[in-house]
Scaffold this motif. Sequence first.
Motif, PDB file in Angstrom:
ATOM      1  N   TYR A   1       0.694  -1.283  -0.114  1.00  9.50           N
ATOM      2  CA  TYR A   1      -0.014   0.047  -0.022  1.00  9.50           C
ATOM      3  C   TYR A   1       0.846   1.288   0.061  1.00  9.50           C
ATOM      4  CZ  TYR A   1      -4.041  -2.748   0.625  1.00  9.50           C
ATOM      5  OH  TYR A   1      -5.313  -3.505   0.449  1.00  9.50           O
ATOM      6  N   TYR A   2       0.509   1.988  -0.812  1.00 14.22           N
ATOM      7  CA  TYR A   2       1.336   3.410  -1.200  1.00 14.22           C
ATOM      8  C   TYR A   2       0.455   4.860  -0.695  1.00 14.22           C
ATOM      9  CZ  TYR A   2       4.808   0.456  -3.701  1.00 14.22           C
ATOM     10  OH  TYR A   2       5.613  -0.625  -4.286  1.00 14.22           O
ATOM     11  N   CYS A   3       0.897   5.508  -0.264  1.00 19.88           N
ATOM     12  CA  CYS A   3       0.547   6.884   0.079  1.00 19.88           C
ATOM     13  C   CYS A   3       0.933   7.771  -1.283  1.00 19.88           C
ATOM     14  CB  CYS A   3       1.042   7.496   1.415  1.00 19.88           C
ATOM     15  SG  CYS A   3       0.527   9.080   1.827  1.00 19.88           S
ATOM     16  N   SER A   4      -0.094   8.554  -1.441  1.00 21.26           N
ATOM     17  CA  SER A   4       0.414   9.723  -2.425  1.00 21.26           C
ATOM     18  C   SER A   4      -0.392  11.324  -2.064  1.00 21.26           C
ATOM     19  CB  SER A   4      -0.401   9.358  -3.731  1.00 21.26           C
ATOM     20  OG  SER A   4      -1.686   9.632  -3.847  1.00 21.26           O
ATOM     21  N   ALA A   5       0.638  12.118  -2.438  1.00 20.97           N
ATOM     22  CA  ALA A   5       0.232  13.448  -2.106  1.00 20.97           C
ATOM     23  C   ALA A   5       0.080  14.030  -3.502  1.00 20.97           C
ATOM     24  CB  ALA A   5       1.099  13.906  -1.118  1.00 20.97           C
ATOM     25  N   LYS A   6      -1.183  14.888  -3.864  1.00 23.63           N
ATOM     26  CA  LYS A   6      -1.089  15.374  -5.315  1.00 23.63           C
ATOM     27  C   LYS A   6      -1.538  16.750  -5.000  1.00 23.63           C
ATOM     28  CE  LYS A   6      -3.653  14.981  -9.586  1.00 23.63           C
ATOM     29  NZ  LYS A   6      -4.753  14.194 -10.357  1.00 23.63           N
ATOM     30  N   ARG A   7      -0.826  17.804  -5.435  1.00 26.81           N
ATOM     31  CA  ARG A   7      -0.908  19.214  -5.424  1.00 26.81           C
ATOM     32  C   ARG A   7      -2.045  19.533  -6.173  1.00 26.81           C
ATOM     33  NH1 ARG A   7      -1.598  23.964  -4.411  1.00 26.81           N
ATOM     34  NH2 ARG A   7       0.141  25.418  -4.245  1.00 26.81           N
ATOM     35  N   THR A   8      -2.978  20.404  -5.284  1.00 22.94           N
ATOM     36  CA  THR A   8      -4.086  20.978  -6.126  1.00 22.94           C
ATOM     37  C   THR A   8      -3.490  21.873  -7.206  1.00 22.94           C
ATOM     38  OG1 THR A   8      -4.181  22.820  -4.515  1.00 22.94           O
ATOM     39  CG2 THR A   8      -5.460  20.716  -4.051  1.00 22.94           C
ATOM     40  N   ILE A   9      -4.205  22.074  -8.376  1.00 24.28           N
ATOM     41  CA  ILE A   9      -3.911  22.855  -9.419  1.00 24.28           C
ATOM     42  C   ILE A   9      -2.742  22.605 -10.350  1.00 24.28           C
ATOM     43  CG2 ILE A   9      -3.169  25.176 -10.058  1.00 24.28           C
ATOM     44  CD1 ILE A   9      -4.330  26.411  -7.724  1.00 24.28           C
ATOM     45  N   THR A  10      -1.461  22.010  -9.711  1.00 21.73           N
ATOM     46  CA  THR A  10      -0.261  21.989 -10.586  1.00 21.73           C
ATOM     47  C   THR A  10      -0.448  20.435 -10.783  1.00 21.73           C
ATOM     48  OG1 THR A  10       1.196  21.336  -8.468  1.00 21.73           O
ATOM     49  CG2 THR A  10       1.049  23.459  -9.415  1.00 21.73           C
ATOM     50  N   ALA A  11      -0.925  19.474  -9.739  1.00 23.45           N
ATOM     51  CA  ALA A  11      -1.071  18.077 -10.011  1.00 23.45           C
ATOM     52  C   ALA A  11       0.310  17.206  -9.746  1.00 23.45           C
ATOM     53  CB  ALA A  11      -1.689  17.440 -11.230  1.00 23.45           C
ATOM     54  N   VAL A  12       1.125  17.929  -9.359  1.00 24.04           N
ATOM     55  CA  VAL A  12       2.443  17.418  -8.853  1.00 24.04           C
ATOM     56  C   VAL A  12       2.212  16.435  -7.799  1.00 24.04           C
ATOM     57  CG1 VAL A  12       4.714  17.801  -7.830  1.00 24.04           C
ATOM     58  CG2 VAL A  12       4.112  19.421  -9.533  1.00 24.04           C
ATOM     59  N   THR A  13       2.751  15.079  -8.063  1.00 24.51           N
ATOM     60  CA  THR A  13       2.492  13.994  -6.983  1.00 24.51           C
ATOM     61  C   THR A  13       3.853  13.437  -6.494  1.00 24.51           C
ATOM     62  OG1 THR A  13       0.340  13.513  -8.517  1.00 24.51           O
ATOM     63  CG2 THR A  13       1.348  11.974  -6.740  1.00 24.51           C
ATOM     64  N   TYR A  14       3.690  13.217  -5.338  1.00 20.61           N
ATOM     65  CA  TYR A  14       4.727  12.506  -4.497  1.00 20.61           C
ATOM     66  C   TYR A  14       3.918  11.112  -3.848  1.00 20.61           C
ATOM     67  CZ  TYR A  14       6.629  17.236  -4.569  1.00 20.61           C
ATOM     68  OH  TYR A  14       7.099  18.355  -4.901  1.00 20.61           O
ATOM     69  N   TRP A  15       5.103  10.246  -3.651  1.00 15.91           N
ATOM     70  CA  TRP A  15       4.682   8.778  -3.410  1.00 15.91           C
ATOM     71  C   TRP A  15       5.639   8.480  -2.136  1.00 15.91           C
ATOM     72  CZ3 TRP A  15       0.735   6.427  -5.561  1.00 15.91           C
ATOM     73  CH2 TRP A  15       0.444   6.571  -6.791  1.00 15.91           C
ATOM     74  N   GLY A  16       4.896   7.722  -1.187  1.00 19.30           N
ATOM     75  CA  GLY A  16       5.682   6.978  -0.302  1.00 19.30           C
ATOM     76  C   GLY A  16       6.449   5.823  -0.705  1.00 19.30           C
ATOM     77  N   GLN A  17       7.191   5.218   0.471  1.00 17.72           N
ATOM     78  CA  GLN A  17       7.808   3.991  -0.086  1.00 17.72           C
ATOM     79  C   GLN A  17       7.085   2.589   0.068  1.00 17.72           C
ATOM     80  OE1 GLN A  17       7.690   5.077   2.991  1.00 17.72           O
ATOM     81  NE2 GLN A  17       7.584   3.428   4.226  1.00 17.72           N
ATOM     82  N   GLY A  18       5.742   2.783   0.554  1.00 15.31           N
ATOM     83  CA  GLY A  18       4.883   1.695   0.817  1.00 15.31           C
ATOM     84  C   GLY A  18       4.927   0.696   2.011  1.00 15.31           C
ATOM     85  N   THR A  19       3.872   0.149   2.444  1.00 16.00           N
ATOM     86  CA  THR A  19       3.719  -0.775   3.327  1.00 16.00           C
ATOM     87  C   THR A  19       3.219  -1.994   2.876  1.00 16.00           C
ATOM     88  OG1 THR A  19       3.555  -0.968   5.637  1.00 16.00           O
ATOM     89  CG2 THR A  19       1.816   0.380   4.421  1.00 16.00           C
ATOM     90  N   GLN A  20       3.605  -3.053   3.456  1.00 16.96           N
ATOM     91  CA  GLN A  20       3.178  -4.518   3.036  1.00 16.96           C
ATOM     92  C   GLN A  20       1.752  -4.704   3.873  1.00 16.96           C
ATOM     93  OE1 GLN A  20       3.995  -6.902   0.540  1.00 16.96           O
ATOM     94  NE2 GLN A  20       2.241  -7.582   1.070  1.00 16.96           N
ATOM     95  N   VAL A  21       0.681  -5.194   3.210  1.00 20.54           N
ATOM     96  CA  VAL A  21      -0.417  -5.635   4.064  1.00 20.54           C
ATOM     97  C   VAL A  21      -0.580  -7.135   3.195  1.00 20.54           C
ATOM     98  CG1 VAL A  21      -2.754  -5.585   4.230  1.00 20.54           C
ATOM     99  CG2 VAL A  21      -1.511  -3.395   4.464  1.00 20.54           C
ATOM    100  N   THR A  22      -0.638  -7.988   4.214  1.00 19.92           N
ATOM    101  CA  THR A  22      -0.782  -9.338   3.911  1.00 19.92           C
ATOM    102  C   THR A  22      -1.996  -9.953   4.735  1.00 19.92           C
ATOM    103  OG1 THR A  22       1.514  -9.794   3.596  1.00 19.92           O
ATOM    104  CG2 THR A  22       0.084 -11.768   3.889  1.00 19.92           C
ATOM    105  N   VAL A  23      -2.882 -10.440   4.047  1.00 18.28           N
ATOM    106  CA  VAL A  23      -4.282 -11.116   4.635  1.00 18.28           C
ATOM    107  C   VAL A  23      -4.265 -12.674   4.236  1.00 18.28           C
ATOM    108  CG1 VAL A  23      -6.757 -10.960   4.871  1.00 18.28           C
ATOM    109  CG2 VAL A  23      -5.351  -8.837   4.269  1.00 18.28           C
ATOM    110  N   SER A  24      -3.973 -13.253   5.660  1.00 21.08           N
ATOM    111  CA  SER A  24      -4.294 -14.547   5.075  1.00 21.08           C
ATOM    112  C   SER A  24      -5.613 -15.334   5.326  1.00 21.08           C
ATOM    113  CB  SER A  24      -3.493 -15.522   6.236  1.00 21.08           C
ATOM    114  OG  SER A  24      -3.943 -15.270   7.649  1.00 21.08           O
ATOM    115  N   SER A  25      -5.817 -16.264   4.628  1.00 21.95           N
ATOM    116  CA  SER A  25      -7.197 -17.139   4.689  1.00 21.95           C
ATOM    117  C   SER A  25      -7.431 -17.878   5.760  1.00 21.95           C
ATOM    118  CB  SER A  25      -7.477 -17.523   3.274  1.00 21.95           C
ATOM    119  OG  SER A  25      -6.581 -18.534   2.855  1.00 21.95           O
TER     120      SER A  25
END
Length: 117
Positions: free
Chosen positions: A93-117
């Motif tokens: 799962y990644y977090c993003s931040a998108k600037r209003t008007i300019t749409a410049v976008t930044y990303w995080g490094q991600g975090t793992q989510v694992t769901v077992s059945s």
Amino acid sequence: QVQLVESGGGLVQAGGSLTLSCVASAITFSMYHMGWYRQAPGKERELVARITSGGNPYYVDSVKGRFTISRDSAENTVYLRMNNLKPEDTAVYYCSAKRTITAVTYWGQGTQVTVSS
């Protein structure tokens, strides 16, 4: 330097819950739409949920009613509360931040989510 740092991922059984957090630094938080994306092995990155700078949320159909996105401007943090998790929610799962008007976008490094059945 802009940084988005995610946390809160982990291993959980189906039906369980997790809350992801993303702390943003070096941005004017109120000027950014924030989002959560995920990428499963062998698949493209996809939108999960987003919240506008004004606090309006949007969810993809597969998570509606199970996930809740929120933001705390005092803490420069966006959250994703995930309930009733399913094995198909397993992804980085990644977090993003998108600037209003300019749409410049930044990303995080991600975090793992694992769901077992």
